[in-house]
Design a protein around this motif. Sequence first.
Motif, PDB file in Angstrom:
ATOM      1  N   ALA A 102      42.893  42.158  29.550  1.00 21.51           N
ATOM      2  CA  ALA A 102      42.550  41.510  30.817  1.00 21.51           C
ATOM      3  C   ALA A 102      43.233  42.179  32.006  1.00 21.51           C
ATOM      4  O   ALA A 102      42.920  41.863  33.163  1.00 21.51           O
ATOM      5  CB  ALA A 102      42.918  40.028  30.771  1.00 21.51           C
ATOM      6  N   GLY A 103      44.192  43.063  31.727  1.00 20.33           N
ATOM      7  CA  GLY A 103      44.803  43.830  32.811  1.00 20.33           C
ATOM      8  C   GLY A 103      46.204  43.419  33.201  1.00 20.33           C
ATOM      9  O   GLY A 103      46.680  43.796  34.275  1.00 20.33           O
ATOM     10  N   LYS A 157      45.640  43.883  44.935  1.00 19.11           N
ATOM     11  CA  LYS A 157      44.636  42.874  45.289  1.00 19.11           C
ATOM     12  C   LYS A 157      45.351  41.599  45.730  1.00 19.11           C
ATOM     13  O   LYS A 157      46.561  41.473  45.545  1.00 19.11           O
ATOM     14  CB  LYS A 157      43.746  42.599  44.067  1.00 19.11           C
ATOM     15  CG  LYS A 157      42.887  43.782  43.643  1.00 19.11           C
ATOM     16  CD  LYS A 157      42.110  43.501  42.371  1.00 19.11           C
ATOM     17  CE  LYS A 157      42.954  43.596  41.133  1.00 19.11           C
ATOM     18  NZ  LYS A 157      42.181  43.529  39.863  1.00 19.11           N
ATOM     19  N   THR A 203      41.552  38.106  36.842  1.00 23.73           N
ATOM     20  CA  THR A 203      42.143  39.436  37.016  1.00 23.73           C
ATOM     21  C   THR A 203      41.203  40.476  37.624  1.00 23.73           C
ATOM     22  O   THR A 203      41.668  41.475  38.180  1.00 23.73           O
ATOM     23  CB  THR A 203      42.680  39.967  35.664  1.00 23.73           C
ATOM     24  OG1 THR A 203      41.672  39.808  34.655  1.00 23.73           O
ATOM     25  CG2 THR A 203      43.938  39.229  35.253  1.00 23.73           C
ATOM     26  N   LYS A 204      39.893  40.278  37.525  1.00 22.61           N
ATOM     27  CA  LYS A 204      38.979  41.277  38.117  1.00 22.61           C
ATOM     28  C   LYS A 204      39.086  41.304  39.640  1.00 22.61           C
ATOM     29  O   LYS A 204      38.965  42.353  40.265  1.00 22.61           O
ATOM     30  CB  LYS A 204      37.541  40.974  37.696  1.00 22.61           C
ATOM     31  CG  LYS A 204      37.256  41.292  36.239  1.00 22.61           C
ATOM     32  CD  LYS A 204      35.794  41.050  35.894  1.00 22.61           C
ATOM     33  CE  LYS A 204      35.519  41.380  34.434  1.00 22.61           C
ATOM     34  NZ  LYS A 204      34.098  41.157  34.061  1.00 22.61           N
ATOM     35  N   LYS A 205      39.339  40.134  40.215  1.00 21.34           N
ATOM     36  CA  LYS A 205      39.332  40.032  41.672  1.00 21.34           C
ATOM     37  C   LYS A 205      40.734  39.902  42.275  1.00 21.34           C
ATOM     38  O   LYS A 205      40.936  40.213  43.450  1.00 21.34           O
ATOM     39  CB  LYS A 205      38.495  38.819  42.077  1.00 21.34           C
ATOM     40  CG  LYS A 205      38.094  38.782  43.534  1.00 21.34           C
ATOM     41  CD  LYS A 205      37.049  37.713  43.771  1.00 21.34           C
ATOM     42  CE  LYS A 205      36.553  37.722  45.205  1.00 21.34           C
ATOM     43  NZ  LYS A 205      35.519  36.682  45.434  1.00 21.34           N
TER      44      LYS A 205
END
Length: 316
Positions: free
Chosen positions: A19-20, A61, A86-88
């Motif tokens: 997931a980062g 981010k 986590t993407k944003k």
Amino acid sequence: MVNLVAAQKPLMHALMKMAGITPYTVEIEPGTVMSFWVPSETVKKPKKKDQKPQIISQPKKPTVVLVHGFAAEGIVTWQFQIGALTKKYSVYVPDLLFFGGSKTNKTERSPTFQAQCLAAALRKLGVEKCVVVGFSYGGMVAFKMAEMYPEMVQGLIISGSILAMTDSISVTTLQELGFSSSSELLLPTSVKGLKALLSVAAHKKLWFPDRLHRDFLEVMFSNRKERGELLEGLVISNRDITIPNFPQRIHLLWGENDQIFKLELAQNMKEQLGERSTLEGIKKAGHLVHLERPCVYNRCLKKFIDSIFSPSQPRN
């Protein structure tokens, strides 16, 4: 015999890395350390096994900090939210003191001290501003952090928590739930006690084999002496409670069937917090709303976080 809860940790850790986010330990001062999961891109992996990873950059981010409750450490509490965020966002998941690998040799046990250590650790990680999501005990820590560090905390999302545990709320809540003390409720020592905690925390009855309950008790309820002291440091006198004038927007995101901190408490708290606060209930969910209804919870969570970082969007 293999502890099933401990055995699944490597899998969860692998999922978190996918997931980062990656583990990192922050020394706040000698004798006080906090374990975190932090954005992988902010950390440089060591070339040798005996070397420690290094923070090489600030979050790239907008930053969200997820603060856990009393019954489990960070990534266990927020396992269904991390991948959704986590993407944003740059997501940071701390373990509060005496949870996970976090510890201190100091004797202070209050939510204020937890908030001070969390803020100090985030600064060492390069976090200057963030939205904080707090659940249950973590919500009280989040409220304190927002009060003390308004320049850092841009917004709050609180689930199943209150500003502070006053002696009257403590007594009333425990009596209604049928427990004699906070320790009996939140620090179970037996399978029966853990089942009782889960029965009041969840809207729907959860069934797990007794072995899994025993394994969870062994892994997730360490540092019992210190956690008992955290519970003692939680309760304050009714005379000492004040309602801070929070500059941040605060969103109360609640399970409508929460038996520990009922929706009525959230409604009263919203009135106390004033016009910068909003309340949203999630049906068919109890205290563990983020685990029981993760898809609905995540939609509500992301909508509010988006509105903080993109003020042009309409408020909830």
